[in-house]
Write a protein that holds these residues in place. Sequence first.
Motif, mmCIF file in Angstrom:
data_model
loop_
_atom_site.group_PDB
_atom_site.id
_atom_site.type_symbol
_atom_site.label_atom_id
_atom_site.label_comp_id
_atom_site.label_asym_id
_atom_site.label_seq_id
_atom_site.Cartn_x
_atom_site.Cartn_y
_atom_site.Cartn_z
ATOM 1 N N THR A 138 -89.533 4.834 -88.249
ATOM 2 C CA THR A 138 -88.532 5.355 -89.187
ATOM 3 C C THR A 138 -87.141 4.879 -88.746
ATOM 4 O OG1 THR A 138 -87.950 7.334 -87.938
ATOM 5 C CG2 THR A 138 -89.919 7.487 -89.332
ATOM 6 N N GLN A 146 -95.398 15.688 -84.041
ATOM 7 C CA GLN A 146 -94.098 16.159 -83.534
ATOM 8 C C GLN A 146 -94.108 17.649 -83.211
ATOM 9 O OE1 GLN A 146 -94.879 15.389 -86.606
ATOM 10 N NE2 GLN A 146 -93.492 16.176 -88.165
ATOM 11 N N ARG A 154 -88.369 16.591 -83.806
ATOM 12 C CA ARG A 154 -88.015 15.339 -84.493
ATOM 13 C C ARG A 154 -88.032 14.183 -83.499
ATOM 14 N NH1 ARG A 154 -85.016 16.759 -89.603
ATOM 15 N NH2 ARG A 154 -86.498 18.342 -90.289
ATOM 16 N N ILE A 155 -88.379 13.012 -84.009
ATOM 17 C CA ILE A 155 -88.203 11.789 -83.218
ATOM 18 C C ILE A 155 -86.878 11.170 -83.612
ATOM 19 C CG2 ILE A 155 -90.675 11.367 -82.937
ATOM 20 C CD1 ILE A 155 -88.770 9.081 -85.196
ATOM 21 N N GLU A 203 -82.190 13.860 -80.448
ATOM 22 C CA GLU A 203 -81.036 13.470 -81.282
ATOM 23 C C GLU A 203 -80.604 12.025 -80.981
ATOM 24 O OE1 GLU A 203 -79.503 14.710 -83.953
ATOM 25 O OE2 GLU A 203 -80.895 16.390 -83.991
ATOM 26 N N SER A 204 -80.821 11.179 -81.981
ATOM 27 C CA SER A 204 -80.581 9.744 -81.774
ATOM 28 C C SER A 204 -79.138 9.442 -81.368
ATOM 29 C CB SER A 204 -80.955 8.967 -83.036
ATOM 30 O OG SER A 204 -80.231 9.437 -84.148
HETATM 31 N N1 GSH Z 1 -80.670 14.126 -86.398
HETATM 32 C C1 GSH Z 1 -81.930 13.638 -85.886
HETATM 33 C C2 GSH Z 1 -82.870 13.426 -87.045
HETATM 34 C C3 GSH Z 1 -84.226 12.965 -86.583
HETATM 35 C C4 GSH Z 1 -85.222 12.973 -87.719
HETATM 36 O O1 GSH Z 1 -84.973 13.499 -88.811
HETATM 37 N N2 GSH Z 1 -86.395 12.386 -87.442
HETATM 38 C C5 GSH Z 1 -87.462 12.380 -88.434
HETATM 39 C C6 GSH Z 1 -87.999 10.982 -88.624
HETATM 40 S S1 GSH Z 1 -86.735 9.850 -89.165
HETATM 41 C C7 GSH Z 1 -88.585 13.277 -87.938
HETATM 42 O O2 GSH Z 1 -88.885 13.285 -86.767
HETATM 43 N N3 GSH Z 1 -89.211 14.042 -88.829
HETATM 44 C C8 GSH Z 1 -90.275 14.900 -88.475
HETATM 45 C C9 GSH Z 1 -90.225 16.240 -89.160
HETATM 46 O O3 GSH Z 1 -89.398 16.378 -90.092
HETATM 47 O O4 GSH Z 1 -90.981 17.124 -88.814
HETATM 48 C C10 GSH Z 1 -81.714 12.342 -85.110
HETATM 49 O O5 GSH Z 1 -80.805 11.589 -85.491
HETATM 50 O O6 GSH Z 1 -82.407 12.090 -84.122
#
Ligand code: GSH
Length: 209
Positions: free
Chosen positions: A9, A38, A51-52, A66-67
């Motif tokens: 992603t 996750q 979240r990844i 947090e990226s």
């Molecule tokens: N603010 C977080 C957002 C991370 C995020 O939304 N990751 C998504 C994939 S792009 C995810 O892990 N989604 C899994 C879920 O919603 O359970 C960051 O920048 O790391």
Amino acid sequence: MIDLYTWTTPNGRKASIALEEFELPYSVHPIDIGKDEQFNPEFLRISPNNRIPAIVDQDNGQTLMESGAILIYLADKTGKLLAREGERRYRGIEWLMWQMGGPGPMFGQVHHFVKYNRGKAPYAEERYLKEAHRLYSVLDRRLAQHEFVADDYSIADVAIWPWVSRYEWQTVDLNAYPNVKRWYTVIAMRPAVQRGYKVPKDVGEIPMP
Ligand SMILES: N[C@@H](CCC(=O)N[C@@H](CS)C(=O)NCC(=O)O)C(=O)O
């Protein structure tokens, strides 16, 4: 050695592209969010927001979710892609935060409503597409005056680029944003970006406008 927990992603690719740019050794742990991996308790210990991406730095035990935080941490660890102090540092952080609060969540809503649930919520499609185009216009104006988003190529570019790489999902024609198109194409040619894009697995070539 860095342990990287990620998936295919835009947020995940920010971290893998950064690790490639920094030339840091890392091992990849795929977290298939389509299979709800996750939510595994071991992963939640590293990434409590489920979240990844997330990382563990084996040098010192530092865990991070947090990226944006991950990019700042790796830039500081290596001294690359973010100035150590002064105006240039905060200009880089400014545009990184713009990505975290703008294109990240807003383009994410476009993917949800326009790509995956088209027709179910016309107002949401209109609202998030309008906001996406506003953000593309902001980026295009910035890139009309600057080669890269902040000063030199930086973690701000690394954060924004993977979200722009989903321009087809967003029904955005990059020809309408010529400065974004120029910037996107230059970054797409970087070997580190091409390698990082294919982590944790190859799901196709980088889209080219
Ligand atoms: N603010 C977080 C957002 C991370 C995020 O939304 N990751 C998504 C994939 S792009 C995810 O892990 N989604 C899994 C879920 O919603 O359970 C960051 O920048 O790391």
